[in-house]
Design a protein around this motif. Structure first.
Motif, PDB file in Angstrom:
ATOM      1  N   UNK A 217       1.076  -1.529   0.220  1.00  0.00           N
ATOM      2  CA  UNK A 217      -0.199  -0.175   0.410  1.00  0.00           C
ATOM      3  C   UNK A 217       0.985   1.216   0.265  1.00  0.00           C
ATOM      4  N   UNK A 218       1.687   1.250   1.048  1.00  0.00           N
ATOM      5  CA  UNK A 218       2.420   2.594   1.228  1.00  0.00           C
ATOM      6  C   UNK A 218       3.778   2.745  -0.528  1.00  0.00           C
ATOM      7  N   UNK A 219       3.688   1.736  -1.117  1.00  0.00           N
ATOM      8  CA  UNK A 219       4.717   1.794  -2.683  1.00  0.00           C
ATOM      9  C   UNK A 219       3.254   2.001  -3.944  1.00  0.00           C
ATOM     10  N   UNK A 220       1.911   1.781  -3.429  1.00  0.00           N
ATOM     11  CA  UNK A 220       0.799   2.110  -4.983  1.00  0.00           C
ATOM     12  C   UNK A 220       0.713   4.138  -4.147  1.00  0.00           C
ATOM     13  N   UNK A 221       0.832   4.173  -2.842  1.00  0.00           N
ATOM     14  CA  UNK A 221       0.655   5.590  -2.866  1.00  0.00           C
ATOM     15  C   UNK A 221       1.554   6.679  -2.876  1.00  0.00           C
ATOM     16  N   UNK A 222       3.272   5.776  -2.845  1.00  0.00           N
ATOM     17  CA  UNK A 222       4.070   6.643  -2.903  1.00  0.00           C
ATOM     18  C   UNK A 222       5.158   6.803  -4.652  1.00  0.00           C
ATOM     19  N   UNK A 223       5.026   5.620  -4.804  1.00  0.00           N
ATOM     20  CA  UNK A 223       5.740   5.227  -5.837  1.00  0.00           C
ATOM     21  C   UNK A 223       7.001   4.585  -5.370  1.00  0.00           C
ATOM     22  N   UNK A 224       7.162   4.205  -4.352  1.00  0.00           N
ATOM     23  CA  UNK A 224       8.453   3.655  -4.058  1.00  0.00           C
ATOM     24  C   UNK A 224       8.131   3.137  -2.512  1.00  0.00           C
ATOM     25  N   UNK A 225       9.585   1.901  -2.385  1.00  0.00           N
ATOM     26  CA  UNK A 225       9.118   1.551  -1.345  1.00  0.00           C
ATOM     27  C   UNK A 225       9.776   2.136  -0.166  1.00  0.00           C
ATOM     28  N   UNK A 226       9.628   1.849   0.992  1.00  0.00           N
ATOM     29  CA  UNK A 226       9.720   2.535   2.728  1.00  0.00           C
ATOM     30  C   UNK A 226      11.434   2.665   2.588  1.00  0.00           C
ATOM     31  N   UNK A 227      12.480   1.705   2.193  1.00  0.00           N
ATOM     32  CA  UNK A 227      13.856   1.847   2.563  1.00  0.00           C
ATOM     33  C   UNK A 227      14.159   0.443   0.834  1.00  0.00           C
ATOM     34  N   UNK A 228      14.917   1.517   0.466  1.00  0.00           N
ATOM     35  CA  UNK A 228      16.483   1.033  -1.094  1.00  0.00           C
ATOM     36  C   UNK A 228      17.014   1.229  -0.691  1.00  0.00           C
ATOM     37  N   UNK A 229      17.883   0.834  -2.112  1.00  0.00           N
ATOM     38  CA  UNK A 229      19.367   0.852  -2.054  1.00  0.00           C
ATOM     39  C   UNK A 229      20.541   0.321  -0.570  1.00  0.00           C
ATOM     40  N   UNK A 230      21.490  -0.137  -1.057  1.00  0.00           N
ATOM     41  CA  UNK A 230      22.061  -0.591  -0.468  1.00  0.00           C
ATOM     42  C   UNK A 230      22.373  -1.865  -0.357  1.00  0.00           C
ATOM     43  N   UNK A 231      23.609  -2.794   0.732  1.00  0.00           N
ATOM     44  CA  UNK A 231      22.721  -4.399   0.622  1.00  0.00           C
ATOM     45  C   UNK A 231      21.781  -5.416   0.805  1.00  0.00           C
ATOM     46  N   UNK A 232      21.209  -6.442   0.485  1.00  0.00           N
ATOM     47  CA  UNK A 232      19.648  -6.444   0.471  1.00  0.00           C
ATOM     48  C   UNK A 232      20.074  -6.712   2.296  1.00  0.00           C
ATOM     49  N   UNK A 233      20.891  -7.326   2.581  1.00  0.00           N
ATOM     50  CA  UNK A 233      21.168  -7.369   4.650  1.00  0.00           C
ATOM     51  C   UNK A 233      20.255  -5.723   4.840  1.00  0.00           C
TER      52      UNK A 233
END
Length: 662
Positions: A217-233
């Motif tokens: 829902x956050x991504x649908x409303x904002x066009x992005x996920x809350x945490x992105x970039x960097x290593x998966x861990x």
């Protein structure tokens, strides 16, 4: 130069039924194709596991088990699983083909969607996940890639509010969890949507799906996920260490209700979230109804045209669309009264006069001056009342008036259900149907929406008809090799069972001699068919001993390692003569097999009568009548004084009896 590698599966027919027509997508675990089910003549989606996963026993077993479980989930927002099997050792699923795109494709194209569309999509997602939660299943990989948006009834997928949303990959998500942990035991997951407890403890439940749905829902409303970039861990641990920010901090102007909804779903403590997808769904529906009514009201008010420039109150009507004070306001407005509805100010008024002088109006002037204002005020109030009625009526129609309760069509026949639905103004559609052991064929066994649920008066009712008891026909397995027989039974959803193999001179080793039940009999899916395979020719050929003496025949058969069973039988043949044998000559048998012999016990015996003191001529006639021969000695006209053999002796027919007559 085109270096594209051709996909060898395209054009292939799997299990003699599913003809692959094209490739849809290729993921990390499996590839999805479109295929035509030649038996039911419908397009399906075929998902087949990559060869690299086929050696992972845990993955394959869990994948198969979960496929069977999801196949029992019947919900309009869950991608249906129709069949499963193996092709060249690779497990595959046959699933419902959804005409449309993934939510990921839509977000890539549009970046984000408006709040009403986002909640409409989320509501159907949660309905599907809630059905799984009620069945004791957890998706574990809720993300836009696993959400399919089908074409809306209005055409295309531009109108997301009317689109049908389906959730896929329940089984694959569970199988990945079971087989993709690293050496430390940490569960691998899609880190952008992973719940904190999966990162810290490696555990998940229904509340983990709630968290992931909140991120979607956050991504649908904002066009992005809350945490992105960097290593998966690093991204995964940010879910553990940080609260998800409110969507309005990224997209200004989003309602606070949406911020609260995202915050509730994405609490780091699982105990503070809604208990499952059904609980979150209830909250989403409340927010969606509130936002829907507000948006309808605002949109309608903004469509009220402004007065012409020559009118007195050119700014009054536009003000209707922008201000609804809740309390307070300028003097004279009163509580809950907008500025444009305030009463005229009290106190002395002045007006310009000749020579620039000013004077107070008299009472008479005051009365004449107030009449036009009163008329203008009445006009304004009437316009306001009209707009309010328009808004109220339109809002009622869009939120309640255009809806009615879905009728009860379950247990109706197809003809009656279709007639009833169309009489009430609905469009009636029928899906592929479902087999049922208790409901007769052609009777409605379920409907969507269910009876009593709100539905647009000109909406669509999707009905599921009973196909009656499901029965499959036993295929003809005789003269089929073992593998082919097993495959035919699996294709017909029957269970293969091997009976005791038999020797056969006519059927090669490993080929089916017979089946129980036989070909063309009807069975329920899942019932067992016992197959008898040939062991090939037997090692010993039975000799022909008919006509031989029992002693000779016995010696010959025992010399071959066979057991002799004798059965005496009356016969005209000499005693000890072999009259018949089972098995017949030339049949192959194993060592120590029993050979049954019919042995003649000779002609039936006759008891010689006592003829003493009878006239010789009369005694001769008596013997001849008993099929014995008489030999008369001495006086043929005398009486019998001696006989041999004596009376009561058992003798064969035509035995000669000597009579001494004197």
């Amino acid at each position: 130069m085109d270096t594209t590698v051709a996909d060898t599966l395209i054009g292939t027919t799997i299990d003699g039924r599913y003809r692959i027509t094209g490739r849809v997508a290729r993921g990390g675990m499996a590839t999805v194709y479109t295929a035509v089910d030649d038996r039911l003549e419908r397009t399906v989606a075929l998902k087949i596991i990559h060869p690299s996963q086929a050696t992972n026993v845990h993955f394959v077993d869990r994948f198969t088990d979960e496929a069977k479980t999801i196949a029992r989930l019947t919900h309009p927002n869950v991608v249906a699983v129709y069949d499963q099997g193996r092709h060249q050792g690779l497990p595959y699923l046959i699933m419902e083909y959804v005409q449309g795109r993934t939510l990921r494709d839509l977000l890539t194209q549009r970046r984000r969607v408006n709040p009403v569309e986002a909640l409409a999509i989320l509501e159907q997602m949660l309905a599907a996940i809630a059905a799984a939660h009620r069945a004791g299943l957890v998706h574990r990989d809720v993300k836009p890639e696993n959400v399919l948006v089908a074409e809306a009834p209005s055409g295309g997928i531009a109108n997301l509010v009317d689109s049908v949303v389906k959730v896929a990959d329940f089984g694959l998500a569970r199988a990945v969890e079971a087989s993709s942990s690293d050496d430390s035991g940490q569960l691998m997951a899609t880190v952008a949507y992973v719940a904190p407890e999966l990162v810290t403890d490696g555990r998940s439940d229904a509340r983990s799906d709630v968290y992931s749905a909140g991120i979607v829902l956050f991504e649908m409303l904002t066009g992005r996920v809350p945490y992105d970039g960097g290593e998966p861990v690093e991204i995964a641990w940010r879910h553990v260490d940080n609260d998800v920010p409110p969507p309005s901090s990224i997209v200004k102007g989003l309602p606070k209700a949406l911020d609260d909804l995202v915050a509730r779903a994405t609490r780091r403590d699982p105990g503070a979230r809604p208990t499952d997808a059904g609980a979150l769904l209830a909250e989403v529906q409340v927010v969606r109804d509130d936002l829907g009514a507000a948006n309808v009201e605002t949109a309608l008010l903004r469509q009220v045209p402004a007065r012409p420039p020559a009118a007195d109150a050119t700014t009054i009507v536009p003000a209707i669309t922008s201000t609804f004070p809740q309390s307070g306001g300028p003097a004279g407005a009163g509580p809950n009264r907008p500025g444009w509805a305030r009463l005229p100010e009290q106190g002395p008024r002045t007006y310009g006069g000749g020579g620039g002088g000013q004077r107070r109006r008299g009472a008479q002037d005051d009365d004449h001056a107030h009449h036009p204002n009163d008329r203008r005020r009445l006009i304004i109030l009437a316009a306001v009342a009209l707009v309010v009625l328009l808004v109220a009526g339109t809002t009622y129609y869009l939120t309640l008036g255009r809806y009615t309760n879905a009728p009860q069509l379950v247990n109706s026949t197809q003809q009656i259900a279709e007639q009833e639905g169309r009489t009430r103004g609905f469009e009636v559609r029928f899906d592929a149907g479902r087999y049922d052991e208790s409901v007769p064929k052609g009777v409605v066994i379920s409907q969507d929406p269910p009876a009593g649920k709100k539905v647009a008066k000109d909406g669509t009712l999707t009905l599921t008809l009973s196909l009656g008891p499901e029965r499959v026909t036993v295929p003809d397995l005789v003269n089929q090799e073992k593998a082919a027989a097993k495959g035919l039974l699996e294709q017909n959803h029957l269970v293969y069972k091997e009976g005791t193999a038999q020797y056969s001179d006519d059927v090669a080793e490993g080929v089916v001699i017979s089946s129980d039940p036989k070909a063309d009999e009807s069975l329920k899916p899942g019932e067992t068919v016992t197959v008898v395979l040939s062991k090939g020719e037997a090692p010993i050929s039975v000799p022909n001993v008919v006509g031989q003496n029992i002693n000779d025949a016995r010696g010959q058969l025992q010399g071959l390692g066979l057991q002799v069973v004798e059965q005496l039988k009356e016969s005209d043949q000499p005693a000890g003569t072999i009259l018949g044998q089972t098995p017949k000559a030339g049949v192959g048998v194993e060592k120590d097999a029993e050979i049954k012999l019919e042995v003649s016990q000779g002609p039936p015996l006759i008891s010689v009568p006592d003829l003493s003191n009878q006239p010789c001529q009369q005694a001769q006639q008596t013997l001849q009548g008993m099929n014995l021969r008489a030999k008369i000695q001495f006086n043929p006209n005398g009486l019998v004084r001696q006989q041999s053999p004596g009376g009561g002796t058992q003798v064969p027919a035509q035995t000669e009896v000597t009579l001494n007559c004197l």
